[in-house]
Write an enzyme that holds these catalytic residues in place. Structure first.
Site, PDB file in Angstrom:
ATOM      1  N   HIS A 185      96.817  99.519  34.508  1.00  0.00           N
ATOM      2  CA  HIS A 185      96.538 100.201  35.967  1.00  0.00           C
ATOM      3  C   HIS A 185      97.348  99.620  36.792  1.00  0.00           C
ATOM      4  CE1 HIS A 185      94.299  96.270  36.215  1.00  0.00           C
ATOM      5  NE2 HIS A 185      94.614  96.250  37.578  1.00  0.00           N
TER       6      HIS A 185
ATOM      7  N   ILE B   9      78.268 106.482  14.871  1.00  0.00           N
ATOM      8  CA  ILE B   9      77.395 105.367  14.256  1.00  0.00           C
ATOM      9  C   ILE B   9      76.705 105.005  15.430  1.00  0.00           C
ATOM     10  CG2 ILE B   9      79.126 104.114  12.376  1.00  0.00           C
ATOM     11  CD1 ILE B   9      79.972 102.569  14.821  1.00  0.00           C
TER      12      ILE B   9
ATOM     13  N   ASP C 278      93.895  98.454  28.540  1.00  0.00           N
ATOM     14  CA  ASP C 278      94.646  98.271  29.779  1.00  0.00           C
ATOM     15  C   ASP C 278      95.659  97.338  29.807  1.00  0.00           C
ATOM     16  OD1 ASP C 278      95.024  98.522  32.551  1.00  0.00           O
ATOM     17  OD2 ASP C 278      93.437  97.386  33.432  1.00  0.00           O
TER      18      ASP C 278
ATOM     19  N   SER D 278      96.267  91.030  38.879  1.00  0.00           N
ATOM     20  CA  SER D 278      96.214  91.770  37.636  1.00  0.00           C
ATOM     21  C   SER D 278      97.416  91.868  36.628  1.00  0.00           C
ATOM     22  CB  SER D 278      95.816  93.346  37.807  1.00  0.00           C
ATOM     23  OG  SER D 278      94.484  93.362  38.480  1.00  0.00           O
TER      24      SER D 278
END
Length: 497
Positions: A128, A290, A158, A231
């Site tokens: 991002h 599942i 990410d 980040s």
């Protein structure tokens, strides 16, 4: 008469002195041991300065530039023919021609963090941070910048991998083993918070194995201060190894409140290796749908414990070719025990594409092992999941019956059309659900279609009644139903008593 102490009488007194000294010495030693143990348990470093000084040169600030197309309609929106139309046209053009014309594209910048993992210039960050960027610039601790190219990304975790070209070898850091990191261990975060440049914060691991929204999530939670701009930066252990990539925070105001999340390095390192080798991820694909095994589902199936991953559908793919079936419970994959569906997804995703693996399932009260050759998940991402076809049975004439709080009716062509069910699909349509019944509590609603009961196909009400009676005869309290809604299958266990 006087009492004279003999040597034999004095003997015990002389022995008592060394004993007292020994006890005192022992107590003192135990006190020191307790104090040392307490100090070791705290594990608080005197300073993080040495770590910060040593590894800062491998941490980078990332600036991305994106070209934003300007709106082609800069004039306020007013109704055609409105008395305000002339006014706004005059206003937009009062400074001469060109006002009100489409503006030029503008550049938007964003900041983030990253870290160098090799001397030849590979850099890890968050997807991002660089997503949609037209230009990526890397600022190094030693106060120089280099342009970066994008090697590959993995939105599911990410993670992004960048590459810079440098005339000299770059300082880099290595990944550590995040699986051995413990709650309470000291950690240090580094990055570019709020655009302030190189910054260090410290804290502890607050929890392990956190999941946010991704199917491959394995986040380390930490109270080390992480803010916007952090980040993509590294989370270090006290050995200077990267055990996480700082990715997200939980905050009501956008600032750090001590709840930050770093993607575990054992997830990141696998992704980075694939991006470095292939420029993309290549995850294993089993090819099944599942769901979780609840206590009542386990009881209905005769499972000793509510664990594993229950297969609800087997489309064309590796599992169907290997013989796996809807209703199987996967207990182990590639000799690894499977506790729940999330564990299966992560384990399969970490397995090499094309590898033949042993899959142990619970079927009809027994375990069975099959060999499955894995496909590639990315190749199947956009493949549609086909609906079950007809088994050739002919439905009986429409009739409604109430059973287990459900009003049921065999599927007809009209009902199939109304419910959007594939032509040829057989089963029982749920016409109505008693809101006071267990079926309503467990999510069944009008419009659902029951295609199996007791892991056998049902085409009539009589079939369902027979499966219910069979469950009672077997001493079970529940019967397992395969229910489809808009084509999506899931198993539901309903009481039969």
């Amino acid at each position: 008469m006087s009492l004279v102490l003999s040597p034999s009488n004095r003997g015990p007194q002389k022995a008592a002195m060394p004993l007292r000294a020994f006890v005192v010495t022992l107590i003192g030693a135990l006190a020191l041991l307790v104090q040392a143990t307490a100090t070791q348990a705290r594990g608080a470093p005197e300073s993080f300065a040495d770590l910060a000084e040593r590894f800062s040169p491998a941490v980078v600030n990332i600036t991305t530039t994106t070209v934003v197309e300007a709106s082609t309609d800069s004039m306020p929106m007013v109704p055609e023919g409105s008395p305000f139309q002339d006014f706004f046209e005059d206003f937009m053009n009062r400074n001469g021609p060109g006002q009100g014309q489409p503006q030029r594209p503008r550049k938007s910048q964003a900041l983030g963090s990253g870290f160098v993992i090799s001397e030849d210039g590979y850099i890890v960050t968050n997807n991002h941070v660089i997503e949609g960027a037209d230009e990526i610039e890397i600022e190094f601790f030693e106060d120089f910048t280099l342009p970066a190219t994008l090697v590959g990304t993995d939105p599911k975790t990410d993670i992004a991998l960048l590459k810079v070209e440098s005339d000299v070898p770059l300082k880099f850091v290595s990944f550590g083993d995040s699986d051995i990191a413990r709650v309470g261990d000291w950690v240090m975060a580094m990055g570019n918070p709020l655009g302030q440049g190189f910054s260090v914060s410290a804290g502890i691991i607050s929890q392990r194995g956190r999941a946010l929204s991704g199917i491959y999530d394995d986040f380390i939670q930490t109270d080390a201060a992480i803010n916007r701009g952090n980040s993509g930066g590294p989370l270090f252990n006290m050995d200077g190894e990267v055990i996480g990539v700082n990715t997200a925070i939980l905050s009501p105001n956008g600032g750090s409140i001590g709840i930050g999340f770093s993607m575990a390095s054992n997830v990141v390192s696998k992704v980075v290796n694939q991006l470095q080798e292939f420029g993309e991820t290549r995850r294993g694909w089993l090819g099944v749908r599942i769901q979780n095994v609840s206590d009542d589902v386990a009881e209905a199936m005769g499972l000793a414990a509510a664990k594993g991953a229950l297969i609800t559908d087997v489309p064309e793919g590796p599992s169907k070719e290997a013989g796996l079936e809807s209703g199987d419970v996967i207990l182990s994959f590639d000799n690894k025990d499977i506790d729940d569906p999330d564990a299966l997804v992560r384990t399969v995703g970490d397995t090499e594409v094309g590898k033949a693996v042993r899959v142990t399932v619970f079927r009809d009260g027994k375990t069975k092992t099959l060999m499955v050759t894995l496909g590639r998940r990315e190749d199947a991402e956009n493949a549609s999941m086909p609906q079950d076809g007809s088994d050739g049975a002919t439905p009986e004439a429409p009739q409604s019956v109430e059973l287990m709080g459900l009003t049921l009716q065999p599927l007809t062509d009209d009902l199939r059309e109304q419910l959007g069910v594939s032509a040829g699909t057989d089963g029982l349509a749920v016409v109505e659900v008693d809101e006071a019944a267990e079926a309503f509590e467990k999510g069944l609603r009008a419009g659902d279609v029951i295609t199996e009961a007791g892991q056998e196909k049902v085409t009539s009400v009589a079939d369902l009644e027979a499966r219910v009676e069979a469950a009672r005869d077997a001493g079970r309290n529940t019967v397992l139903l395969l229910v489809r809604r808009s084509g999506e299958p899931r198993f539901v266990a309903l009481g039969v008593n």
